[in-house]
Scaffold this active site. Structure first.
Site, PDB file in Angstrom:
ATOM      1  N   HIS A   1      69.442 -17.467 -20.016  1.00 11.16           N
ATOM      2  CA  HIS A   1      69.788 -18.676 -19.277  1.00 11.16           C
ATOM      3  C   HIS A   1      68.559 -19.121 -18.493  1.00 11.16           C
ATOM      4  CE1 HIS A   1      72.369 -21.644 -17.539  1.00 11.16           C
ATOM      5  NE2 HIS A   1      72.221 -21.177 -16.307  1.00 11.16           N
TER       6      HIS A   1
ATOM      7  N   GLU B   1      70.532 -12.447 -13.560  1.00  8.73           N
ATOM      8  CA  GLU B   1      70.493 -12.233 -15.004  1.00  8.73           C
ATOM      9  C   GLU B   1      69.689 -10.981 -15.349  1.00  8.73           C
ATOM     10  OE1 GLU B   1      69.905 -14.765 -19.139  1.00  8.73           O
ATOM     11  OE2 GLU B   1      69.104 -15.590 -17.268  1.00  8.73           O
TER      12      GLU B   1
ATOM     13  N   HIS C   1      66.049 -27.912 -17.546  1.00  6.57           N
ATOM     14  CA  HIS C   1      67.473 -27.610 -17.723  1.00  6.57           C
ATOM     15  C   HIS C   1      68.206 -28.874 -18.168  1.00  6.57           C
ATOM     16  CE1 HIS C   1      71.358 -26.030 -17.467  1.00  6.57           C
ATOM     17  NE2 HIS C   1      71.253 -25.288 -16.372  1.00  6.57           N
TER      18      HIS C   1
ATOM     19  N   PHE D   1      77.979 -23.302 -13.062  1.00  8.14           N
ATOM     20  CA  PHE D   1      78.558 -23.306 -11.720  1.00  8.14           C
ATOM     21  C   PHE D   1      80.031 -22.919 -11.801  1.00  8.14           C
ATOM     22  CE2 PHE D   1      75.528 -26.542  -9.523  1.00  8.14           C
ATOM     23  CZ  PHE D   1      74.559 -25.555  -9.443  1.00  8.14           C
TER      24      PHE D   1
END
Length: 401
Positions: free
Chosen positions: A293, A304, A327, A386
């Site tokens: 990610h 992560e 992103h 989120f």
């Protein structure tokens, strides 16, 4: 018990800041090319961060054939362009693809809603066209119209994990024998709301996205679209399709911890990876590469890294293409899935660029700065959103046995 079908990837499509087709996108990723530039957007007042991952030279008139590209939103144009690219790469004829299902992941849907909501707030009448483009579902409707799609369609607004969730929906439909071919896609245009929102969270980098680097200072807002053509194996073989990879499993979870912050012990992230490995019927040591990610924010990369290091008994090579393109929200995990497909197909993984200094909280093998050639049998695509919506999808090198 009914035998479950094998699900393969036969085509990919991509529209990004480093390439406006899947092949150029992949080659740019391997070269470590950056698509980050100074932000250019009407009615956007820069409040500090000045860089993002915009597709500055995208010409929708070169892609959209049925819809009026001037009347549909940018998100629809990006999505349609990526699907055309996937159709071309999968060598599909209209009789085949018109029967397909379409599952699309997104965060914003269309950016037209930003102007519409502002007009409502100010008491200004919006044009009929703008109102038509102010709802999430319009990207789905425009794509279905463009390709005369007759199968099931679904929009998945699961934020940064949405692309992976779209793949999962298509995978299950084919795996259970309910469909033979699906388009699974993700899209998001560059959003003023995302820019202001992430800025308020103090999550945007000053100029470069530096995942896993000790001096990382945030993510960069971006845009893009990606598409995978998923097919049932026998359906693909019957039409002589070129098979890029096989989808073998997935795992999802919800932290239910915080609206923006990751779980302090990465419980949900670990659970998603464990579920994916179990569903793929493989062992931990079988995973050769992880498309991370990797947003470049201090909290996300630490969480992560903690999850990967605590689950695996070896340092699994992992890289973040967000270091190159930023992103792209709903498109992010779909584009990263394309990376996984190419990785297992070609035994090479792209780098994490902008990496300079090792962080003791992120002691992972992030394939720094240069692509790496090695045997990749299984690749895992990790994506987190989120609200703690975690997802992992596993891709395997295709073998006809």
């Amino acid at each position: 018990m009914k035998k479950l079908n094998r699900v393969v990837v036969t085509g990919t499509g991509a529209i990004t800041s480093v390439g406006q087709n899947s092949q150029d996108f992949w080659e740019s990723c391997l070269k470590g090319k950056s698509g980050i530039s100074l932000i250019e957007k009407n009615d956007l007042q820069l409040v500090g961060p000045k860089y993002g991952g915009q597709i500055l030279d995208f010409d929708a008139s070169q892609f959209v054939k049925v819809n009026d590209y001037k009347k549909i939103g940018r998100g629809s144009n990006l999505l349609i362009a990526s699907i055309y690219d996937a159709i071309k790469n999968a060598n599909l004829d209209s009789d085949t693809y018109e029967k397909a299902d379409l599952f699309v992941g997104t965060t914003m849907g269309e950016i037209s809603i930003e102007t519409t909501d502002y007009n409502r707030y100010m008491g200004i009448s919006s044009s009929e066209n703008l109102l038509d483009q102010s709802f999430l579902y319009t990207v789905l409707a425009n794509a279905c119209r463009e390709f005369s799609l007759q199968g099931e369609s679904m929009l998945i607004a699961n934020a940064c994990s949405a692309g992976n969730y779209a793949i999962i929906e298509g995978y299950e439909r084919i795996r259970k024998g309910e469909q033979s071919i699906c388009f699974t896609a993700g899209e998001d245009p560059f959003s003023t709301i995302a820019y202001y929102g992430f800025n308020r969270l103090k999550a945007i980098a000053a100029s470069k996205c530096k995942p896993f680097d000790k001096n990382r200072d945030g993510m960069l807002v971006a845009e893009g679209a990606g598409c995978l053509v998923l097919e049932e194996l026998e359906h693909a073989k019957a039409r002589g399709a070129n098979i890029l990879a096989e989808v073998t499993g997935y795992g999802v979870s919800c932290d239910a911890y915080h609206i923006t912050a990751p779980h302090p012990e990465s419980a949900g992230v670990i659970q998603a990876m464990e579920k994916a490995i179990a569903k793929a019927n493989i062992e931990l040591e079988d995973i050769d590469y992880i498309s991370a990610h990797g947003t470049g924010t201090p909290a996300n990369d630490k969480a992560e890294s903690f999850a990967v290091n605590n689950l695996f008994k070896k340092k699994v090579p992992m890289s973040s293409i967000k270091s190159m393109i930023g992103h792209s929200m709903g498109a992010a995990s779909l584009l990263e899935a394309i990376v996984c497909c190419n990785a297992v197909n070609q035994n090479i993984a792209p780098p994490t660029i902008n990496f300079e200094t090792v962080d003791e909280n992120c002691e992972v093998d992030c394939i720094p700065n240069e692509a790496r050639q090695f045997n990749i049998e299984y690749a895992m695509n990790n994506s987190y959103a989120f609200g703690g919506a975690n997802s992992s999808v596993i891709f395997k090198k295709f073998r006809d046995n």
